[in-house]
Design a protein around this motif. Structure first.
Motif, PDB file in Angstrom:
ATOM      1  N   ALA A  35       0.847  -1.206   0.000  1.00 52.03           N
ATOM      2  CA  ALA A  35       0.000   0.000   0.000  1.00 52.03           C
ATOM      3  C   ALA A  35       0.874   1.244   0.000  1.00 52.03           C
ATOM      4  N   PRO A  36       0.435   2.304  -0.663  1.00 55.78           N
ATOM      5  CA  PRO A  36       1.222   3.547  -0.669  1.00 55.78           C
ATOM      6  C   PRO A  36       1.197   4.286   0.659  1.00 55.78           C
ATOM      7  N   GLY A 124       4.458   1.164  -0.779  1.00 56.02           N
ATOM      8  CA  GLY A 124       4.320   1.093  -2.233  1.00 56.02           C
ATOM      9  C   GLY A 124       5.219   0.063  -2.875  1.00 56.02           C
ATOM     10  N   HIS A 125       5.653  -0.937  -2.130  1.00 57.20           N
ATOM     11  CA  HIS A 125       6.539  -1.990  -2.634  1.00 57.20           C
ATOM     12  C   HIS A 125       5.770  -3.314  -2.684  1.00 57.20           C
ATOM     13  N   THR A 126       5.628  -3.870  -3.872  1.00 61.63           N
ATOM     14  CA  THR A 126       4.869  -5.099  -4.087  1.00 61.63           C
ATOM     15  C   THR A 126       5.809  -6.245  -4.413  1.00 61.63           C
ATOM     16  N   GLY A 140       8.618  -1.218  -6.943  1.00 59.14           N
ATOM     17  CA  GLY A 140       8.444  -0.093  -6.047  1.00 59.14           C
ATOM     18  C   GLY A 140       8.235   1.202  -6.795  1.00 59.14           C
ATOM     19  N   PRO A 141       8.101   2.301  -6.088  1.00 58.28           N
ATOM     20  CA  PRO A 141       7.911   3.602  -6.729  1.00 58.28           C
ATOM     21  C   PRO A 141       9.024   3.958  -7.712  1.00 58.28           C
TER      22      PRO A 141
END
Length: 388
Positions: A35-36, A124-126, A140-141
């Motif tokens: 999640a961000p 924001g890291h999946t 990530g971003p």
């Protein structure tokens, strides 16, 4: 142990608690959250004595007691309001040695995040894969990347990507047969004369729970046995119609709830147990390992037990492999038993057959309080392990 770095995948209660426990024992921890931003659900949570002991072990007991509210009484009712069973939570505290608490889930989340203020938390890291031993790949971003550590902790929830990678043949979560709605009533909209006690009311295929919080707000939840996906578009007014004939303050609480506070979920659990919670340097915990129904109120508690157990063993003398074997041996039988018990309780409470529901209520009314406490002791009377 020579290992000193860990990657925690997932920033829910279990992941945050694990990061706290490892850091308290000198580990370098990086936490990846897809999640961000942290946005915990706008609902309440109850913490049974085993969860309180886990938070005490993490050094967070004093702050929990400052934020939460120890409950004074609890009971079961019929839709008419007639009592099925009544008891005092003080009896549970006297039996277990620690109280049970109720608080807003956001408050618990803030408590955990507050203990990680200077931690390496990457929002924001999946997770995208496990390309090698001790290595995770992510998006990530700033684009894709990889990180390597001595220990990887999969705390990425009921739809865990890590679980699917490690155990591709596992069927995953299964629908439990009912849906739930949750909401919070603001303190200034709480119905007059609102009792400060926990109650759950049982109907046929439906129930309604009421949990007052320390700041005057009230957390409530409702369930309905129905096909998966049913009621997805129901408004508060439609939900209110389902419970219009139920006793006070149920209709009043629904009427006082803001529409943007309504949360709805299909309930799922991991019916098929995993054969192990560990693989190589990876350990699964919380819903990623043993997602259970909410019928015992043990979801967060079991994740906290996992976190405390894993961090205790990982910080003992010995290698990471030995620590993970000990973690799996300690946690898997207990957590899977709680999953089974919770599902069994849910099936009984959600009975729709009028005869079955009547028998259920009669038997519950005949159970002495001491007998009920004895039955819950196996689940609630947990103590943290001692590091070797």
């Amino acid at each position: 142990m020579t290992s000193s770095s860990a990657l925690v995948v997932g920033g829910g209660i279990g992941g945050l608690a694990t990061a706290i426990g490892l850091r308290r024992n000198g580990w370098q921890v990086t936490l990846l959250e897809r999640a961000p931003a942290f946005r915990p659900l706008g609902s309440g949570i109850t913490l049974a004595p085993n969860a309180v002991r886990a938070l005490d072990a993490l050094g967070l007991g004093a702050e929990l007691r400052a934020r939460g509210m120890a409950q004074g009484s609890a009971g079961l009712r019929r839709p008419s309001g007639r009592w099925i069973m009544r008891g005092r939570v003080q009896d549970l505290e006297r039996r277990m040695g620690v109280p049970a608490f109720a608080l807003h889930r956001a408050d618990l989340h803030d408590l955990l995040i507050g203990a990680l203020q200077d931690a390496d938390i990457r929002l924001g890291h999946t997770l995208t894969g496990l390309p090698g031993p001790g290595t995770v790949a992510f998006d990530g971003p700033d684009g894709p990347g990889e990180l390597t550590a001595d220990l990887i902790v999969g705390a990425d929830g009921i739809r865990s990507k890590l679980r699917r990678i490690l155990f591709p043949a596992h069927p995953g979560p299964v629908y439990a047969g009912y849906i739930t709605w949750r909401g919070i009533v603001a303190a200034d909209r709480t119905p007059p004369g609102m009792p400060r006690s926990i109650t759950e009311s049982w109907g046929r295929g439906r129930r309604f729970g009421v949990i007052p919080l320390a700041d005057g707000r009230v957390y409530w939840y409702a369930t309905q046995s129905c096909p998966e996906g049913a009621g997805a578009g129901d408004t508060l007014a439609q939900l209110g119609a389902r419970f219009a004939s139920w006793h006070r303050p149920i209709p009043q609480l629904l009427a006082a709830t803001s529409p943007d506070a309504l949360i709805r979920h299909d309930i799922h659990s991991l019916v098929t147990p995993l054969e192990t919670y560990v693989s190589g340097r990876v350990a699964l915990l919380g819903d990623a390992a043993h997602a259970l129904t909410p019928d015992l109120g043990q979801g967060a508690a079991q994740a906290l037990e996992d976190a405390v157990t894993l961090t205790a063993f990982a910080s003992s003398r010995g290698g990471i492999e030995e620590a993970l074997v000990r973690y799996d041996r300690a946690r898997r039988p207990r957590a899977q038993q709680v999953v089974r018990t919770s599902a069994q309780v849910g099936r009984i409470i959600q009975l729709r057959n009028p005869v079955g529901a009547a028998v259920r209520d009669t038997l519950a009314s005949l159970v002495p309080a001491d007998t009920y406490l004895n039955a819950t002791a196996r689940t609630l009377d947990w103590h943290p392990p001692r590091p070797a």
